[in-house]
Design a protein around this motif. Structure first.
Motif, mmCIF file in Angstrom:
data_model
loop_
_atom_site.group_PDB
_atom_site.id
_atom_site.type_symbol
_atom_site.label_atom_id
_atom_site.label_comp_id
_atom_site.label_asym_id
_atom_site.label_seq_id
_atom_site.Cartn_x
_atom_site.Cartn_y
_atom_site.Cartn_z
ATOM 1 N N ALA A 1 36.734 46.104 50.214
ATOM 2 C CA ALA A 1 36.039 46.715 48.312
ATOM 3 C C ALA A 1 34.298 45.813 48.338
ATOM 4 C CB ALA A 1 36.824 46.400 47.751
ATOM 5 N N MET A 2 34.358 44.561 49.298
ATOM 6 C CA MET A 2 33.315 44.767 48.169
ATOM 7 C C MET A 2 32.011 44.966 50.036
ATOM 8 S SD MET A 2 33.432 41.742 46.974
ATOM 9 C CE MET A 2 32.019 40.138 47.028
ATOM 10 N N ASP A 3 32.477 45.349 50.472
ATOM 11 C CA ASP A 3 31.376 45.934 51.278
ATOM 12 C C ASP A 3 30.965 47.663 50.724
ATOM 13 O OD1 ASP A 3 31.005 44.241 53.639
ATOM 14 O OD2 ASP A 3 32.857 45.339 54.690
ATOM 15 N N ASP A 4 31.329 48.262 50.336
ATOM 16 C CA ASP A 4 31.267 49.376 49.658
ATOM 17 C C ASP A 4 30.595 49.628 48.219
ATOM 18 O OD1 ASP A 4 31.162 51.800 47.503
ATOM 19 O OD2 ASP A 4 33.276 52.838 48.404
ATOM 20 N N PRO A 5 29.636 48.709 47.570
ATOM 21 C CA PRO A 5 28.575 49.256 46.214
ATOM 22 C C PRO A 5 29.145 49.164 45.356
ATOM 23 C CG PRO A 5 27.080 50.639 48.039
ATOM 24 C CD PRO A 5 28.275 50.215 48.386
ATOM 25 N N GLU A 6 30.334 51.025 45.133
ATOM 26 C CA GLU A 6 30.566 52.265 44.034
ATOM 27 C C GLU A 6 31.943 50.995 43.617
ATOM 28 O OE1 GLU A 6 28.668 54.016 43.638
ATOM 29 O OE2 GLU A 6 27.243 53.405 44.570
ATOM 30 N N VAL A 7 31.852 49.797 44.549
ATOM 31 C CA VAL A 7 33.372 49.280 44.204
ATOM 32 C C VAL A 7 32.728 48.047 43.313
ATOM 33 C CG1 VAL A 7 36.367 48.553 44.369
ATOM 34 C CG2 VAL A 7 34.824 50.744 45.810
ATOM 35 N N ILE A 8 33.697 48.232 41.930
ATOM 36 C CA ILE A 8 33.243 46.850 41.525
ATOM 37 C C ILE A 8 34.996 46.173 41.557
ATOM 38 C CG2 ILE A 8 33.317 45.182 39.337
ATOM 39 C CD1 ILE A 8 32.090 48.659 38.083
ATOM 40 N N VAL A 9 34.229 45.037 42.373
ATOM 41 C CA VAL A 9 35.438 43.734 42.325
ATOM 42 C C VAL A 9 35.083 42.742 41.146
ATOM 43 C CG1 VAL A 9 36.291 41.897 44.378
ATOM 44 C CG2 VAL A 9 35.792 43.792 45.334
ATOM 45 N N GLY A 10 36.596 42.351 40.230
ATOM 46 C CA GLY A 10 37.179 41.393 39.355
ATOM 47 C C GLY A 10 38.040 40.140 39.532
ATOM 48 N N THR A 11 37.725 39.203 39.183
ATOM 49 C CA THR A 11 38.576 38.314 39.404
ATOM 50 C C THR A 11 39.095 37.251 38.046
ATOM 51 O OG1 THR A 11 37.525 36.405 39.736
ATOM 52 C CG2 THR A 11 38.436 38.036 42.671
ATOM 53 N N VAL A 12 40.639 36.435 38.289
ATOM 54 C CA VAL A 12 40.700 35.906 36.670
ATOM 55 C C VAL A 12 41.277 35.233 37.845
ATOM 56 C CG1 VAL A 12 41.652 36.135 34.748
ATOM 57 C CG2 VAL A 12 41.339 37.972 35.260
ATOM 58 N N CYS A 13 40.438 33.438 36.867
ATOM 59 C CA CYS A 13 40.945 31.992 37.319
ATOM 60 C C CYS A 13 40.901 31.931 38.878
ATOM 61 C CB CYS A 13 42.808 32.369 37.010
ATOM 62 S SG CYS A 13 43.450 30.825 36.692
ATOM 63 N N GLY A 14 41.695 32.073 39.273
ATOM 64 C CA GLY A 14 42.026 31.064 40.913
ATOM 65 C C GLY A 14 41.683 32.578 42.463
ATOM 66 N N LEU B 1 41.477 38.252 29.132
ATOM 67 C CA LEU B 1 40.794 39.214 27.951
ATOM 68 C C LEU B 1 39.387 39.696 28.263
ATOM 69 C CD1 LEU B 1 43.405 37.791 25.660
ATOM 70 C CD2 LEU B 1 43.399 40.067 26.213
ATOM 71 N N ASP B 2 38.985 38.727 28.463
ATOM 72 C CA ASP B 2 37.563 38.581 28.051
ATOM 73 C C ASP B 2 36.300 39.554 29.183
ATOM 74 O OD1 ASP B 2 37.859 37.036 26.083
ATOM 75 O OD2 ASP B 2 36.411 35.094 26.599
ATOM 76 N N LEU B 3 37.003 39.234 30.517
ATOM 77 C CA LEU B 3 36.076 40.246 31.440
ATOM 78 C C LEU B 3 36.832 41.223 31.205
ATOM 79 C CD1 LEU B 3 35.376 39.779 34.757
ATOM 80 C CD2 LEU B 3 38.178 40.283 35.026
ATOM 81 N N ALA B 4 38.341 41.587 31.375
ATOM 82 C CA ALA B 4 38.435 43.042 30.982
ATOM 83 C C ALA B 4 37.004 44.092 29.587
ATOM 84 C CB ALA B 4 39.513 43.572 30.509
ATOM 85 N N LEU B 5 37.140 43.306 28.670
ATOM 86 C CA LEU B 5 36.194 43.605 27.757
ATOM 87 C C LEU B 5 34.877 43.983 27.682
ATOM 88 C CD1 LEU B 5 38.199 41.931 24.386
ATOM 89 C CD2 LEU B 5 38.319 44.258 24.761
ATOM 90 N N HIS B 6 34.606 43.568 28.709
ATOM 91 C CA HIS B 6 32.776 43.109 29.086
ATOM 92 C C HIS B 6 32.901 44.317 30.496
ATOM 93 C CE1 HIS B 6 28.842 41.507 30.802
ATOM 94 N NE2 HIS B 6 29.726 42.103 32.437
ATOM 95 N N LEU B 7 33.983 44.555 31.043
ATOM 96 C CA LEU B 7 33.582 45.679 31.825
ATOM 97 C C LEU B 7 33.491 47.315 30.915
ATOM 98 C CD1 LEU B 7 35.699 44.217 34.723
ATOM 99 C CD2 LEU B 7 33.247 44.902 35.316
#
Length: 229
Positions: free
Chosen positions: A120-133, A187-193
């Motif tokens: 996923a990280m190698d594909d510039p078309e894919v956004i990787v998101g994380t929450v907390c840990g 919540l804020d991450l998903a709203l931003h995206l």
């Protein structure tokens, strides 16, 4: 935008459910421009969380080729050292409750998750998101060196120690990597995206539906660096 939210043994439920609801509502508000599903590295299965042994079902396998957004949650458990292990004679649910958060995050490295996240990280078309840990999962797999990211405030030193530019912010937007700090920041991450990828009117409609106002400024590596205040 098709989103896959990853479940792993010991995940934090709110890290998953908060962005799931926001993205699902965004799909309804946008007439189907957003879809979201729960996945695991192993495929469809029941996955036990680290909080109260809550079980959620992954309905598909994590597949970077099918996803526009992959979101990785953190873990829920005791504070403690990574070397602390639970009683393996206990049931799966009890093992999750007894494990420390660092231990639960470390266990993800023994699954297929790191390889899938690497793709996923190698594909510039894919956004990787994380929450907390969730950002620590990627960092421990060596995937965030030199990137700007955040995590729960208790894990910022650990994040920095993996070669990440750790930022003390609620949401950090580093292009195809978007990370959020504590549990409720999902919540804020998903709203931003939603705002970034679908549009501000959709994000505002969902924000109003959930009676939630986003906190803080989304941090980006742009503009002049601030002087000491």
């Amino acid at each position: 935008m098709h989103a896959q939210i990853v479940l792993f043994d010991g995940f934090d439920p709110l890290d998953v459910i908060a962005p799931y609801e926001v993205l699902h509502a965004g799909g309804i508000a946008s007439g189907g421009l957003v879809s979201v599903e729960l996945v695991s590295a192993e495929g469809p299965r029941e996955v036990v969380s680290g909080a109260g042994a809550l079980v959620l079902r992954a309905t598909a396998a994590l597949d970077p080729a099918r996803a526009d957004l992959i979101l990785v949650p953190g873990a829920a458990g005791r504070s403690g050292a990574p070397g602390e292990a639970p009683d393996h004679d206990a049931g799966a649910g009890q093992r999750q409750q007894d494990a420390s958060i660092p231990e639960l995050l470390r266990r993800t490295l023994t699954t297929e998750l790191p390889a899938l996240l690497t793709a996923a990280m190698d594909d510039p078309e894919v956004i990787v998101g994380t929450v907390c840990g969730g950002s620590l999962v990627l960092a421990m797999a060596g995937l965030l060196k030199g990137r700007h990211a955040t995590t729960h405030h208790l894990g910022l030193d650990m994040l920095e120690g993996t070669g990440v530019h750790a930022v003390r912010a609620r949401v950090v937007d580093d292009g195809d990597l978007v990370t959020a700090a504590g549990v409720t920041s999902g919540l804020d991450l998903a709203l931003h995206l939603l705002e970034r990828e679908v549009g501000p009117q959709i994000a505002h409609a969902v924000e109003e539906l959930f009676a939630h106002e986003r906190r803080g400024t989304v941090w980006r590596h742009q503009g002049p660096a601030p002087a000491a205040l």
